[in-house]
Design a protein around this motif. Sequence first.
Motif, PDB file in Angstrom:
ATOM      1  N   ALA A 356       0.827  -1.210   0.000  1.00 57.55           N
ATOM      2  CA  ALA A 356       0.000   0.000   0.000  1.00 57.55           C
ATOM      3  C   ALA A 356       0.861   1.260   0.000  1.00 57.55           C
ATOM      4  N   HIS A 357       2.076   1.160   0.523  1.00 51.13           N
ATOM      5  CA  HIS A 357       3.018   2.286   0.518  1.00 51.13           C
ATOM      6  C   HIS A 357       3.958   2.231  -0.692  1.00 51.13           C
ATOM      7  N   ASP A 358       3.599   1.442  -1.704  1.00 54.26           N
ATOM      8  CA  ASP A 358       4.422   1.275  -2.921  1.00 54.26           C
ATOM      9  C   ASP A 358       5.785   0.684  -2.587  1.00 54.26           C
ATOM     10  N   GLY A 359       5.843  -0.134  -1.553  1.00 50.46           N
ATOM     11  CA  GLY A 359       7.079  -0.780  -1.155  1.00 50.46           C
ATOM     12  C   GLY A 359       7.004  -2.278  -1.350  1.00 50.46           C
ATOM     13  N   SER A 360       7.911  -2.996  -0.707  1.00 45.22           N
ATOM     14  CA  SER A 360       7.959  -4.440  -0.844  1.00 45.22           C
ATOM     15  C   SER A 360       8.537  -5.032   0.428  1.00 45.22           C
ATOM     16  N   VAL A 361       8.305  -6.329   0.613  1.00 49.05           N
ATOM     17  CA  VAL A 361       8.829  -7.045   1.770  1.00 49.05           C
ATOM     18  C   VAL A 361       9.405  -8.360   1.283  1.00 49.05           C
TER      19      VAL A 361
END
Length: 380
Positions: A356-361
């Motif tokens: 949702a924050h345009d990130g990744s995990v």
Amino acid sequence: MKTRMVSLRTRLTALYGGLFLLAGLILLALNYLLVERNLPMGRAVARQMMAPEGAVVTDRVQVDPESLRLINESIDNYRSSALSTLVVQSAVALVIVALLAALFGWLIAARALRPVHTVTATARELSAADLHQRINLDGPADELKELADTFDEMLERLAKSFDAQKRFVANASHELRTPLAIQRTLIEVAMAHPEVSPQVTALGTELLKAGKESERLIAGLLVLAHSERGLERREAIRFDEITRTVVGQSGGEAAERTVEIHTDLRPLTVTGDQVLLEVLVTNLVRNALAYNLPGGTVHIEVGDSHALRVRNTGAPVPPEAVAGLFEPFRRLSPDRTDDSPHAGLGLSIVRAIAEAHDGSVHAEPGRDGGLLVTVDLPGN
């Protein structure tokens, strides 16, 4: 090795230029054949100038064989020079015009693909929190106009679907939590009665425990649904301060489990929702504490290369099982009926919030057991 993608504009330009070059080569070949057939040949002129007796004559002058040979050579040289000049100059002109054609093809392709770029730009700006943008392409009723209108209709359906989902989540948040709160209150009142028996007290304690787990499960599901819808607001947030606060709140649980927490928190500012980011850090820290060994450790890093890294000791994690841990209700233990207090939503929520924050995990097994989870966010 990853193949670099060639843009459609480049391919259209190459197609335009290639077709023009092919047409020019065909025209050059036809022009060469026509000129070659109509230029005089030395032997043909000699035959016309030669008399039947063998003497070479014209209407006015008599030409000896040596002069005729020179005339023949001159005509052949002229013919060869003319054809060579025709080929060279035509080839140069063809190359120049082909380059101009490629340039105009590049410009025309850009103009023709402008509606496609409009669709692409609109799609990139969309998010689950804002599906109300439309292309509204003007122009003739051609294939591109039909594509844009179809895209607008799809966005309209998606917007209605997400609005319905948002209303459902809001209603579920109230309808599911209220009965549990009432149930908890009634149990606590019953247990507070002075004449309550030990059996009722034990039963009430178990019911309160089950109710607490149900509330935690519902809260996790609501956070997961909320984060998957995207962000409604964004603000600059000190991510290291959020992490420091969560670590401080987890000190009691760490002491209870005899787990040491080591931190390396460097100043880091990201853009996003503070509540969701706090849930992300909390879930990772709680997971690192819960799935650990007595006397184990948890290392938490906030820095520039990665927004957050959480590494813990614990039981070895099979590499093939890591991807499944990010699915809802998935735990490392295949038995869902075990007594674990965790519902298997922690990493699912972490991934949803990061996306949702345009990130990744990303997660991988630790070298000494446990798990290493890395979160990347824009701006870090």
